[in-house]
Design an enzyme around this catalytic site. Structure first.
Site, PDB file in Angstrom:
ATOM      1  CG  LEU A  31      62.238 -29.126   3.921  1.00  0.00           C
ATOM      2  CD1 LEU A  31      60.731 -29.247   3.861  1.00  0.00           C
ATOM      3  CD2 LEU A  31      62.704 -27.787   3.375  1.00  0.00           C
ATOM      4  CB  THR A  53      60.265 -22.246   8.860  1.00  0.00           C
ATOM      5  OG1 THR A  53      60.372 -23.674   8.909  1.00  0.00           O
ATOM      6  CG2 THR A  53      60.103 -21.791   7.431  1.00  0.00           C
ATOM      7  CB  THR A  54      63.119 -24.506  13.038  1.00  0.00           C
ATOM      8  OG1 THR A  54      64.348 -24.816  12.366  1.00  0.00           O
ATOM      9  CG2 THR A  54      62.005 -25.385  12.505  1.00  0.00           C
ATOM     10  CE  LYS A  66      78.773 -29.348   8.900  1.00  0.00           C
ATOM     11  NZ  LYS A  66      79.587 -29.990   9.932  1.00  0.00           N
ATOM     12  CE  LYS A  75      71.825 -35.206  13.769  1.00  0.00           C
ATOM     13  NZ  LYS A  75      70.434 -35.220  13.368  1.00  0.00           N
ATOM     14  CG  PHE A  93      59.230 -18.430   8.787  1.00  0.00           C
ATOM     15  CD1 PHE A  93      58.117 -18.863   8.080  1.00  0.00           C
ATOM     16  CD2 PHE A  93      60.259 -17.800   8.100  1.00  0.00           C
ATOM     17  CE1 PHE A  93      58.031 -18.659   6.704  1.00  0.00           C
ATOM     18  CE2 PHE A  93      60.174 -17.599   6.726  1.00  0.00           C
ATOM     19  CZ  PHE A  93      59.061 -18.022   6.025  1.00  0.00           C
ATOM     20  CB  THR A  96      53.542 -21.033  13.759  1.00  0.00           C
ATOM     21  OG1 THR A  96      54.625 -21.035  12.821  1.00  0.00           O
ATOM     22  CG2 THR A  96      52.499 -20.019  13.335  1.00  0.00           C
ATOM     23  CD  GLU A 108      73.279 -26.444  17.399  1.00  0.00           C
ATOM     24  OE1 GLU A 108      74.407 -25.941  17.577  1.00  0.00           O
ATOM     25  OE2 GLU A 108      73.125 -27.614  16.975  1.00  0.00           O
ATOM     26  CG  HIS A 174      77.713 -30.504  17.399  1.00  0.00           C
ATOM     27  ND1 HIS A 174      77.631 -29.299  18.058  1.00  0.00           N
ATOM     28  CD2 HIS A 174      76.582 -30.581  16.647  1.00  0.00           C
ATOM     29  CE1 HIS A 174      76.513 -28.673  17.706  1.00  0.00           C
ATOM     30  NE2 HIS A 174      75.859 -29.434  16.848  1.00  0.00           N
TER      31      HIS A 174
HETATM   32  N1  NAD Z   1      73.293 -28.564   7.904  1.00  0.00           N
HETATM   33  C1  NAD Z   1      73.709 -28.096   9.039  1.00  0.00           C
HETATM   34  O1  NAD Z   1      74.747 -27.437   9.107  1.00  0.00           O
HETATM   35  C2  NAD Z   1      72.918 -28.326  10.285  1.00  0.00           C
HETATM   36  C3  NAD Z   1      73.202 -27.579  11.434  1.00  0.00           C
HETATM   37  C4  NAD Z   1      72.421 -27.776  12.566  1.00  0.00           C
HETATM   38  C5  NAD Z   1      71.411 -28.710  12.580  1.00  0.00           C
HETATM   39  N2  NAD Z   1      71.175 -29.433  11.441  1.00  0.00           N
HETATM   40  C6  NAD Z   1      70.121 -30.436  11.438  1.00  0.00           C
HETATM   41  O2  NAD Z   1      68.867 -29.812  11.646  1.00  0.00           O
HETATM   42  C7  NAD Z   1      68.006 -30.743  12.249  1.00  0.00           C
HETATM   43  C8  NAD Z   1      67.177 -30.069  13.310  1.00  0.00           C
HETATM   44  O3  NAD Z   1      66.462 -29.021  12.706  1.00  0.00           O
HETATM   45  P1  NAD Z   1      65.105 -28.466  13.344  1.00  0.00           P
HETATM   46  O4  NAD Z   1      65.286 -28.278  14.775  1.00  0.00           O
HETATM   47  O5  NAD Z   1      64.732 -27.311  12.496  1.00  0.00           O
HETATM   48  O6  NAD Z   1      64.103 -29.704  13.207  1.00  0.00           O
HETATM   49  P2  NAD Z   1      62.976 -30.056  12.150  1.00  0.00           P
HETATM   50  O7  NAD Z   1      63.385 -29.726  10.770  1.00  0.00           O
HETATM   51  O8  NAD Z   1      62.593 -31.460  12.444  1.00  0.00           O
HETATM   52  O9  NAD Z   1      61.768 -29.085  12.547  1.00  0.00           O
HETATM   53  C9  NAD Z   1      61.141 -29.226  13.780  1.00  0.00           C
HETATM   54  C10 NAD Z   1      59.628 -29.323  13.661  1.00  0.00           C
HETATM   55  O10 NAD Z   1      59.082 -28.023  13.471  1.00  0.00           O
HETATM   56  C11 NAD Z   1      58.181 -28.008  12.368  1.00  0.00           C
HETATM   57  N3  NAD Z   1      58.246 -26.636  11.852  1.00  0.00           N
HETATM   58  C12 NAD Z   1      59.165 -26.093  11.045  1.00  0.00           C
HETATM   59  N4  NAD Z   1      58.975 -24.770  10.927  1.00  0.00           N
HETATM   60  C13 NAD Z   1      57.886 -24.470  11.676  1.00  0.00           C
HETATM   61  C14 NAD Z   1      57.210 -23.246  11.967  1.00  0.00           C
HETATM   62  N5  NAD Z   1      57.636 -22.070  11.494  1.00  0.00           N
HETATM   63  N6  NAD Z   1      56.128 -23.304  12.781  1.00  0.00           N
HETATM   64  C15 NAD Z   1      55.720 -24.493  13.304  1.00  0.00           C
HETATM   65  N7  NAD Z   1      56.330 -25.667  13.079  1.00  0.00           N
HETATM   66  C16 NAD Z   1      57.408 -25.645  12.279  1.00  0.00           C
HETATM   67  C17 NAD Z   1      58.698 -29.094  11.474  1.00  0.00           C
HETATM   68  O11 NAD Z   1      57.679 -29.579  10.625  1.00  0.00           O
HETATM   69  C18 NAD Z   1      59.137 -30.158  12.493  1.00  0.00           C
HETATM   70  O12 NAD Z   1      58.054 -30.902  12.931  1.00  0.00           O
HETATM   71  C19 NAD Z   1      68.862 -31.861  12.828  1.00  0.00           C
HETATM   72  O13 NAD Z   1      68.627 -33.053  12.137  1.00  0.00           O
HETATM   73  C20 NAD Z   1      70.268 -31.376  12.579  1.00  0.00           C
HETATM   74  O14 NAD Z   1      71.144 -32.416  12.246  1.00  0.00           O
HETATM   75  C21 NAD Z   1      71.901 -29.259  10.306  1.00  0.00           C
END
Ligand code: NAD
Length: 299
Positions: A31, A53-54, A66, A75, A93, A96, A108, A174
């Site tokens: 997101l 929130t993750t 980024k 990707k 956060f 949950t 990571e 990576h």
């Molecule tokens: N921009 C950057 O520098 C950067 C760095 C690292 C990773 N990323 C990207 O981040 C992505 C992975 O992020 P992610 O692991 O957060 O995955 P995600 O955004 O898909 O979230 C994982 C799941 O958790 C749910 N969720 C989110 N917060 C929650 C909460 N507090 N409680 C319960 N459920 C929750 C989401 O709805 C989703 O289903 C990859 O696509 C990666 O490329 C970007």
């Protein structure tokens, strides 16, 4: 990109005032990447605030500059550098968040530990499993691990926010994972693909004498304890070769491959070849098969 267009539609219908009202992106890394990209494009640049929130969001996606979305088979092929005006990091956060997504974020954090912070590695060895079990709510250890991980990430990213320097320690894990993650979709989460990459490059480093065999064993065992994968069937010569070729293009014609040097430091190499990769992947496949069978004492 469809999601980016949806966000742009909502910004239009909300009638956002471009300078005074930052968009607030609350969610996981996907997101914040999508909303960040929409904001960087909307009227050429609109400010946004991130509230990850993750665990991946807290320690990685919410920390750098980024934004991005996948395109074709690749990707993050489309993206921008668009720093958020502010980021709120709140581990509450995580209460949950599913267990598998906590492990995903721990991968990571393990990256930062392996390549630049031996103390963080020791913390993960001691408390990692607990953090996985408690969803990062263990007092003391949770804050210490998050603090070190975010600080380590910022130290590396901040002086090189626009990535003019292509030797980046935070690229560790990576090099092969972008291709493996995309080809394995939806099987591997981002951090899981990163972990498989780190396991492979740990074995490469061990075979080069950069990492001792006891250290390699500790690294692989910690990955397993954090319930992360150390091998995947896509770790075969064709996929690994194509992944490396794509990474070389991404790094302007050179491998610039970060490898661990002991635990907590890294070096860059440019001379990895197909045979060395195939040997390391074969060794890892045998090691993980041994572990599944319950032995696995031969690092
Ligand atoms: N921009 C950057 O520098 C950067 C760095 C690292 C990773 N990323 C990207 O981040 C992505 C992975 O992020 P992610 O692991 O957060 O995955 P995600 O955004 O898909 O979230 C994982 C799941 O958790 C749910 N969720 C989110 N917060 C929650 C909460 N507090 N409680 C319960 N459920 C929750 C989401 O709805 C989703 O289903 C990859 O696509 C990666 O490329 C970007």
């Amino acid at each position: 990109m469809d999601a980016v267009f949806q966000v742009a539609d909502r910004m239009d219908s909300f009638g956002i005032s471009r300078r005074g009202e930052p968009v607030i992106a609350i969610g996981g890394g996907v997101l914040t990447d999508v909303v960040g990209l929409a904001c960087s494009l909307y009227r050429r640049s609109t400010p946004f605030v991130r509230v990850p929130t993750t665990l991946i969001g807290l320690v990685d996606a919410g920390v750098g500059a980024k934004t991005g979305v996948n395109h074709g088979r690749h990707k993050n092929r489309l993206g921008t550098y668009h720093p958020a005006v502010d980021t709120l990091l709140d581990p509450a956060f995580l209460t949950t968040l599913e267990r598998r997504h906590i492990g995903n974020g721990l991968a990571e954090i393990l990256k930062v530990a392996l390549i630049k912070d031996a103390d963080l590695f020791a913390l993960l060895e001691r408390h990692g499993r607990d953090l996985l079990d408690s969803g990062f709510q263990s007092p003391g250890a949770g804050a210490a691990v998050l603090g070190r991980a975010v600080h380590g990430m910022l130290q590396e990213l901040q002086p090189n926010l626009w990535e003019h320097r292509l030797e980046r320690l935070m690229d560790y894990g990576h090099s092969f994972s972008p291709t493996v993650e995309m080809r394995a979709l939806p099987e591997l989460l981002h951090g899981e693909a990163v972990c498989v990459d780190m396991a492979l490059t740990t074995v490469v480093a061990r075979r080069r004498g950069l990492v001792g065999s006891g250290q390699a064993e500790r690294i692989l065992r910690l990955m397993r304890r954090l319930e992360l994968p150390v091998w995947h069937p896509l770790m075969e010569p064709v996929t690994l070769g194509e992944a490396l070729a794509d990474t070389v293009r991404h790094r302007d014609g050179r491998q610039r491959l970060p490898l661990p040097s002991g635990i907590g430091a890294g070096v860059f190499v440019d001379d990895l070849d197909a045979a060395e990769l195939a040997d390391a992947a074969g060794w890892l496949r045998a090691w993980s098969a041994d572990v599944v069978r319950g032995s696995g004492t031969r690092a």
